[in-house]
Structure formats: structure tokens, C-alpha cells
Scaffold this motif. Structure first.
Motif, mmCIF file in Angstrom:
data_model
loop_
_atom_site.group_PDB
_atom_site.id
_atom_site.type_symbol
_atom_site.label_atom_id
_atom_site.label_comp_id
_atom_site.label_asym_id
_atom_site.label_seq_id
_atom_site.Cartn_x
_atom_site.Cartn_y
_atom_site.Cartn_z
ATOM 1 N N GLN A 76 0.805 -1.224 0.000
ATOM 2 C CA GLN A 76 0.000 0.000 0.000
ATOM 3 C C GLN A 76 0.838 1.275 0.000
ATOM 4 O OE1 GLN A 76 -2.146 -1.724 3.598
ATOM 5 N NE2 GLN A 76 -3.826 -0.600 2.652
ATOM 6 N N PHE A 77 2.128 1.150 0.263
ATOM 7 C CA PHE A 77 2.959 2.347 0.332
ATOM 8 C C PHE A 77 4.408 2.011 0.010
ATOM 9 C CE2 PHE A 77 3.664 0.421 4.437
ATOM 10 C CZ PHE A 77 4.962 0.763 4.771
ATOM 11 N N GLN A 78 5.169 3.054 -0.260
ATOM 12 C CA GLN A 78 6.609 2.911 -0.484
ATOM 13 C C GLN A 78 7.303 4.144 0.060
ATOM 14 O OE1 GLN A 78 7.723 2.075 -4.526
ATOM 15 N NE2 GLN A 78 9.889 1.911 -4.064
ATOM 16 N N VAL A 79 8.368 3.945 0.821
ATOM 17 C CA VAL A 79 9.156 5.039 1.380
ATOM 18 C C VAL A 79 10.472 5.133 0.616
ATOM 19 C CG1 VAL A 79 10.302 5.953 3.435
ATOM 20 C CG2 VAL A 79 8.121 4.741 3.662
ATOM 21 N N LEU A 80 10.753 6.308 0.078
ATOM 22 C CA LEU A 80 12.001 6.550 -0.633
ATOM 23 C C LEU A 80 12.873 7.477 0.208
ATOM 24 C CD1 LEU A 80 10.633 7.185 -4.253
ATOM 25 C CD2 LEU A 80 11.429 5.034 -3.245
ATOM 26 N N THR A 81 14.052 7.009 0.580
ATOM 27 C CA THR A 81 14.981 7.837 1.350
ATOM 28 C C THR A 81 15.869 8.581 0.373
ATOM 29 O OG1 THR A 81 14.956 6.169 3.105
ATOM 30 C CG2 THR A 81 16.692 7.834 3.184
ATOM 31 N N SER A 82 15.505 9.818 0.105
ATOM 32 C CA SER A 82 16.176 10.585 -0.935
ATOM 33 C C SER A 82 15.699 12.027 -0.869
ATOM 34 C CB SER A 82 15.851 9.984 -2.316
ATOM 35 O OG SER A 82 16.268 10.834 -3.356
ATOM 36 N N SER A 83 16.453 12.913 -1.477
ATOM 37 C CA SER A 83 15.954 14.274 -1.666
ATOM 38 C C SER A 83 14.851 14.230 -2.718
ATOM 39 C CB SER A 83 17.078 15.207 -2.132
ATOM 40 O OG SER A 83 17.498 14.844 -3.440
ATOM 41 N N SER A 84 13.979 15.187 -2.687
ATOM 42 C CA SER A 84 12.901 15.224 -3.672
ATOM 43 C C SER A 84 13.458 15.376 -5.087
ATOM 44 C CB SER A 84 11.935 16.365 -3.356
ATOM 45 O OG SER A 84 12.630 17.608 -3.257
ATOM 46 N N ALA A 85 14.509 16.172 -5.233
ATOM 47 C CA ALA A 85 15.093 16.390 -6.561
ATOM 48 C C ALA A 85 15.638 15.093 -7.155
ATOM 49 C CB ALA A 85 16.205 17.437 -6.469
ATOM 50 N N ASP A 86 16.232 14.251 -6.310
ATOM 51 C CA ASP A 86 16.770 12.980 -6.796
ATOM 52 C C ASP A 86 15.677 11.932 -6.978
ATOM 53 O OD1 ASP A 86 19.360 13.953 -6.843
ATOM 54 O OD2 ASP A 86 19.831 13.245 -4.827
ATOM 55 N N ALA A 87 14.634 12.020 -6.166
ATOM 56 C CA ALA A 87 13.587 10.992 -6.206
ATOM 57 C C ALA A 87 12.656 11.148 -7.399
ATOM 58 C CB ALA A 87 12.776 11.024 -4.913
ATOM 59 N N ILE A 88 12.322 12.367 -7.757
ATOM 60 C CA ILE A 88 11.305 12.596 -8.795
ATOM 61 C C ILE A 88 11.621 11.907 -10.118
ATOM 62 C CG2 ILE A 88 10.279 14.408 -10.243
ATOM 63 C CD1 ILE A 88 10.192 16.157 -7.694
ATOM 64 N N PRO A 89 12.852 11.979 -10.627
ATOM 65 C CA PRO A 89 13.124 11.299 -11.915
ATOM 66 C C PRO A 89 13.001 9.782 -11.842
ATOM 67 C CG PRO A 89 14.799 12.965 -11.439
ATOM 68 C CD PRO A 89 14.002 12.781 -10.184
ATOM 69 N N THR A 90 12.986 9.212 -10.637
ATOM 70 C CA THR A 90 12.906 7.752 -10.499
ATOM 71 C C THR A 90 11.478 7.252 -10.265
ATOM 72 O OG1 THR A 90 13.166 7.662 -8.070
ATOM 73 C CG2 THR A 90 15.179 7.872 -9.393
ATOM 74 N N LEU A 91 10.525 8.154 -10.185
ATOM 75 C CA LEU A 91 9.173 7.769 -9.773
ATOM 76 C C LEU A 91 8.435 6.939 -10.819
ATOM 77 C CD1 LEU A 91 7.849 10.941 -7.904
ATOM 78 C CD2 LEU A 91 8.729 8.819 -6.940
ATOM 79 N N HIS A 92 8.869 6.999 -12.060
ATOM 80 C CA HIS A 92 8.189 6.199 -13.090
ATOM 81 C C HIS A 92 8.194 4.721 -12.722
ATOM 82 C CE1 HIS A 92 7.543 9.419 -15.995
ATOM 83 N NE2 HIS A 92 8.760 9.855 -15.710
ATOM 84 N N SER A 93 9.310 4.237 -12.210
ATOM 85 C CA SER A 93 9.387 2.820 -11.839
ATOM 86 C C SER A 93 8.484 2.512 -10.656
ATOM 87 C CB SER A 93 10.831 2.441 -11.493
ATOM 88 O OG SER A 93 11.307 3.213 -10.393
#
Length: 267
Positions: free
Chosen positions: A157-174
Motif C-alpha cells: 500500500q505504500f513505499q518510502v524513498l529515502t532521498s531528496s525530492s530532486a533525486d527521487a522525482i526522476p525515479t518515480l516512473h518505476s
């Protein structure tokens, strides 16, 4: 414990004064302003970690495990007598109204803090809803994820990404791949991290085509930030009336609405 941390920070700052003086004289920066900003940043960092640790310990020990409502109530009980990163009751009410109206299937949360808002969002989502939360601080992300699990939610139901928003956004497609066929993108975004990143992150999300083209609500949490600190993103929104609209401006939260340029925004 918190006082000892602050004294330690002050003691560490004293040897740095010569370097601060050199920088201030070279770049014409006022020493008092520079010292204040540096110390304030360090104290916010330490206070935030102390708050996360103590909040997590209180909630973990006093809530009924497996019940999201109990977890939220325990957060609120803690906030009555301790400094807390929980959002205000007024913000909770407005957030609940937005989530019920939008009924999102994909939600992005930027800034996890103590995990309160993550649990609140998951409790309000429809059965097929899913939350992706991004938190730059590893400790906060770890403890926040544990709070979500204690509330009874599963990793599906959820996923936690430990990252800055700038680094995380380009990876969100996956991260969105499990929702192929059920959603065309994010239909609700909660920004509760650094207000200075709000505009650049919104532009990045749009550039990556992560916003649902048929409509995406973006919530900007103000907390104790001054109004001018979100003025940049609001000016940008007003200049892009073809695809953005300011739906509401409250003292503690602003709601934006996005729809692709070829769509009409009607209210």
C-alpha cells in the motif's frame, strides 16, 4: 538531552568564527546574519531528530498496534504536551476534505516528518489507493516507515524513498509501474518539505509527466513558513492559468489544481 545538544552545537560553532569572519568580509555578508542562519539550521536539524525519536518512542509504546486511528490519536496526545511535527487540527480537517473529494489512487508525499500525515493519508485512501512518500533524512524515513507498519498498513500500500525530492522525482516512473492500467499519473501531491523546493519540484514533476493529465491536486503545507516563501510558486501558478489554478488559500495550506493544457479547468 536536547539542551546538551544545543550547547554542543554552540561549542562547535566557536572555533568556526574565524572562517565565518573571513567569508563575511570577502563577500560582504553580515556576521550576525550568517551566524544566526548557520546556528538556526543546525538547531533545526538536531531538534527535528530528537523530536522524531521521542515521538516514535511514545507512539510505538502507547498506541494499539494494527489500528491506524489509535496511532493518529496517540500522535495527537503526544503533541498536546511536546513539540511535534504533526500538522495542526485545522490542516487535518482540510486535508481530509480534499482527499475525500479527490478520492486519489496515487498519492505522493514530499516530507515525511514523524509519519503522522503518511498514516492519515493511507487511512483516507480508497482500497486501491497507494502512497509514495519521500524523505531525505534516513532516520526519519526509517522510523516513519515503522510507524506506518504499526498502524496496520502493508508494503503493497505504500513505499518510502529515502532521498531528496530532486533525486527521487526522476525515479518515480518505476514506482508507478504497479499501477499501470489503473492510473495515468499522480492525482494528489502533498508538499511538506522545504518550501524553497516547492516550485522546482512541481516543475520537475510536470516535466517528467508524472501529473495525472485529467487532474492533479497539489497541497502546499505552510506550517510556520512566511507567506513570501511560497510566493514564487504562487506567482508561477497565476502565470500559467492554462493548466494551473489556485483552488484555495488558507493560512496553513494552499491547494493547487493541475490539468493538461488542452483541458478546461471548470469550478
Amino acid at each position: 538531552m536536547q539542551d546538551s545538544f544545543e550547547m554542543w552545537l554552540i561549542a562547535v560553532s566557536v572555533p568556526l568564527l574565524p572562517a565565518i569572519l573571513m567569508v563575511s568580509s570577502r563577500f560582504h555578508v553580515k556576521v550576525s546574519s550568517l551566524c544566526h542562519r548557520a546556528l538556526a539550521w543546525a538547531l533545526r536539524l538536531v531538534r527535528g531528530k530528537v523530536c522524531v525519536r521521542s515521538t516514535h518512542s511514545f507512539v510505538f509504546s502507547n498506541c494499539t498496534h494494527g489500528r491506524a486511528e489509535s496511532v493518529l490519536e496517540t500522535f495527537e496526545l503526544y503533541a498536546e504536551t511536546h513539540p511535534s511535527l504533526c500538522i495542526s487540527p485545522q490542516t487535518v480537517k482540510s486535508l481530509e476534505e480534499v482527499v475525500k473529494r479527490v478520492s486519489p489512487t496515487l498519492v505522493l508525499e514530499l516530507g515525511m516528518h514523524c509519519g503522522y500525515t503518511s498514516v492519515l493519508l493511507l487511512r483516507l485512501l480508497p482500497p486501491a489507493g497507494r502512497l509514495i512518500t519521500v524523505e531525505v533524512d534516513p532516520l526519519t524515513a526509517e522510523l516513519g516507515e515503522e510507524v506506518i507498519l504499526v498502524a496496520g498498513f502493508k508494503h503493497s500500500q505504500f513505499q518510502v524513498l529515502t532521498s531528496s525530492s530532486a533525486d527521487a522525482i526522476p525515479t518515480l516512473h518505476s514506482c508507478l509501474e504497479p499501477n499501470k492500467g489503473t492510473s495515468k499519473g499522480l492525482d494528489l501531491i502533498l508538499m511538506d518539505h522545504d518550501p524553497q523546493q516547492y516550485l522546482s519540484d512541481l516543475q520537475a514533476l510536470k516535466g517528467e509527466k508524472l501529473l495525472c493529465p485529467s487532474g492533479c491536486s497539489i497541497l502546499l503545507i505552510h506550517r510556520n513558513q512566511r507567506a513570501e516563501e511560497i510566493r514564487e510558486i504562487l506567482d508561477h501558478i497565476r502565470a500559467r492559468g492554462d493548466c494551473y489554478h489556485i483552488r484555495s488559500e488558507l493560512h496553513f495550506m494552499t491547494e493547487l489544481f493541475y490539468r493538461e493544457e488542452n483541458g478546461r479547468i471548470e469550478w
